[in-house]
Each structure stands twice: as C-alpha cells, then as structure tokens.
Design an enzyme around this catalytic site. Sequence first.
Site, mmCIF file in Angstrom:
data_model
loop_
_atom_site.group_PDB
_atom_site.id
_atom_site.type_symbol
_atom_site.label_atom_id
_atom_site.label_comp_id
_atom_site.label_asym_id
_atom_site.label_seq_id
_atom_site.Cartn_x
_atom_site.Cartn_y
_atom_site.Cartn_z
ATOM 1 N N ALA A 47 -40.441 6.388 12.395
ATOM 2 C CA ALA A 47 -39.837 7.643 12.872
ATOM 3 C C ALA A 47 -40.764 8.399 13.817
ATOM 4 O O ALA A 47 -40.314 9.268 14.567
ATOM 5 C CB ALA A 47 -39.516 8.524 11.661
ATOM 6 N N LYS A 48 -42.053 8.080 13.761
ATOM 7 C CA LYS A 48 -43.023 8.835 14.552
ATOM 8 C C LYS A 48 -42.868 8.630 16.051
ATOM 9 O O LYS A 48 -43.367 9.434 16.835
ATOM 10 C CB LYS A 48 -44.437 8.502 14.099
#
Length: 331
Positions: A47-48
Amino acid sequence: MTRNQGITENILKLVGETPLVKLHTITKDLKGSYYAKLEAFNPGHSAKDRIALHIIEDAERKGIIKKGFTIVETTSGNTGFSLAMISIVKGYKCILAVSDKSSVDKIDMLKSLGAEVHVCPANVAPDDPRSYYEVAKRIHKETKKSVYINQYFNELNSDAHYRTTGPEIWKQTEGKITHLIVASGTGGTISGTGKYLKEQNPAIKVLGVDAVGSVLKKYHETGKLDPKEIKPYKIEGLGKNLIPTATDFDVIDVYEKVTDKAAALASREIVKTEGIFPGYTSGAVLQAARQYNDLGMFDDDSFVVLIFPDHGSRYMNKIYSNTWMKKQGFL
Ligand code: PMP
C-alpha cells in the site's frame, strides 16, 4: 486507470486500483461476508506505493524537489521499497533509515533497488539519537537538496488513501461495505480510507488493528500515551511507540490488539485456505476480524473489507520460516 490495455507508460502508472477478493474458507465461521483488498498488487507490492507517489508528486508540483535531489525517510521497509522504486524512475537518490526489526529480505531488497540503507535499533525511544526518526532527521539536515518524506507526521500520507483507496473500495463494493478493518502503523491507511468511506456512509464502522506492545489503542481510548503499554514485539509496520499525527483518531471507532503469535499463525492459515500469500500484518488484520466477531461486532448482513497491506514474499525468513516460528515458540 484501466490496467493491461495496451502499453503502460512506466511502472509507476500501475500504482493503485488493487483487487478486492472475496474470502471463503478462512472466514466461514465468522458472521457476515469478508473481502480482502490486496495491496500486494501494487508494483512495489504494498500500500505504501500510494503514499510515496502522492507525497513525491506533490513536492514536484510545488517545486520542492527536482531531478538529482535526495529523498530521505524512516521506514519499516515497505515505504522504503516504494520510495526507492520511484526514485529510480524519476531520477532521485534515496536514503533510508530502517528499523532493525525489518526482515533481512526487506533490507536486501532496498539495497538492490539502489537505496542507501541505515539500520537502526527498534527498541530505543523515538527521541534517542540512534532511533530511525533521529537518524533520518540528521541525514536530511546534513544532505543538501534533500527532502524528508516524514510519513508519520505528513498529512499527505492519509490524503493518498482518501483520494485512492477509499474511492476504490466504495466503487468495488458498490457502497455495500459495512465495516473496514485496517492495520494501524502511521495510521495513514485507516484514516484516509476510513474518512472517505464515512463521508459516503456515516454508518460504516472503521475498526483498527494494533499490536500488543504498542500505544495506539490505549491512546485512542484515553487521549494519553501510556509508556507502560510499550513492549518489544515482532510484527513490522503495525502499532507504534509514539503518536503519529498522520493518524486521525476521530475516524477510528475502536481498536483491537493482536499478538505476534496469533498474527503469524493467521497469515499462514490465509495461504493454506485462500491461496493468497499475505504479509505479517494481513494475518494481524484477519486475527482482529476474529476478535471483533467474538465481541459481537458483526451480523449475517455485515459486509466486511479487510486491507491486506503487503505480500508474504517479504517475510520468508520470518513467519514463513518454520525455524523462525519455532524459535519464537509459535509452532
Ligand atoms: N502493514 C505493513 C506491512 C506496513 O508496512 C504498514 C506501514 N507501516 C502498515 C501495515 C500500516 O499502514 P499505515 O502506516 O498506513 O498505518
């Protein structure tokens, strides 16, 4: 964005638009239906990518960074991967202060992506000069033409999820989502996604996941950081020993804490039952779903979305190693 149609301009154009996959066997004893948002489908496998790209492109728009500049950050590994990947494509240098709790695989990956990596002790106070916060701050100060991403205290962190993860889930569930369960580290994912979803439907419950050994749950309940809560633990990226301003505690209805052991075993169960190979915090999220179920949070109509933040390949020497699991007393 439409994936896989013709040619993709570059790898960064594939950030976001991750799949939402129905869970079957692993959640059959829980009330309601369960769906996992697989953030490992981002090109940096977590998700980063969303926050790293959003923060860097915001700085580019504002003229704060230009080709040849250095990007500095504190990271448990995933943000570092995303920043290093983006730096290659966009022509930046990348220096990362990483916690020594990060798996060897993650650290080697960062180095392979050309990042300069400084490994810092996890179990020191945030204001200790050896902590990864202080090391990153010092490197930023000493490096001319550098920008500090500062994900724990950067409002653009949750804004990335407000603009992308939230709308994606709303669309993918056709507005049917009733509960969102998210692992809380910087709090960017839970705050941004939760805020967007609550704006669409205020009845949606936003359920946080914290680690045993972290201060977040108690802070949410009391408004105070209780140092007695701080203990060493193994899960990377979950919980905190400080209060990140990137977390909007008002968006979160409640937190559950999970143990290292339960989260590790849950991750391994997800692989065996669903064929999804998730990271350590995905197991933590599933374990929290079980605990919330036992607390009577769900009914037969509950439509529960779990965010699985990253991929299991980053944890081969940890939760997917029987030797490591036995050493911890988890098997
Ligand atoms: N899971 C993993 C594996 C992570 O690296 C992180 C980020 N620290 C999280 C969950 C938590 O996400 P957030 O920082 O957005 O709260």
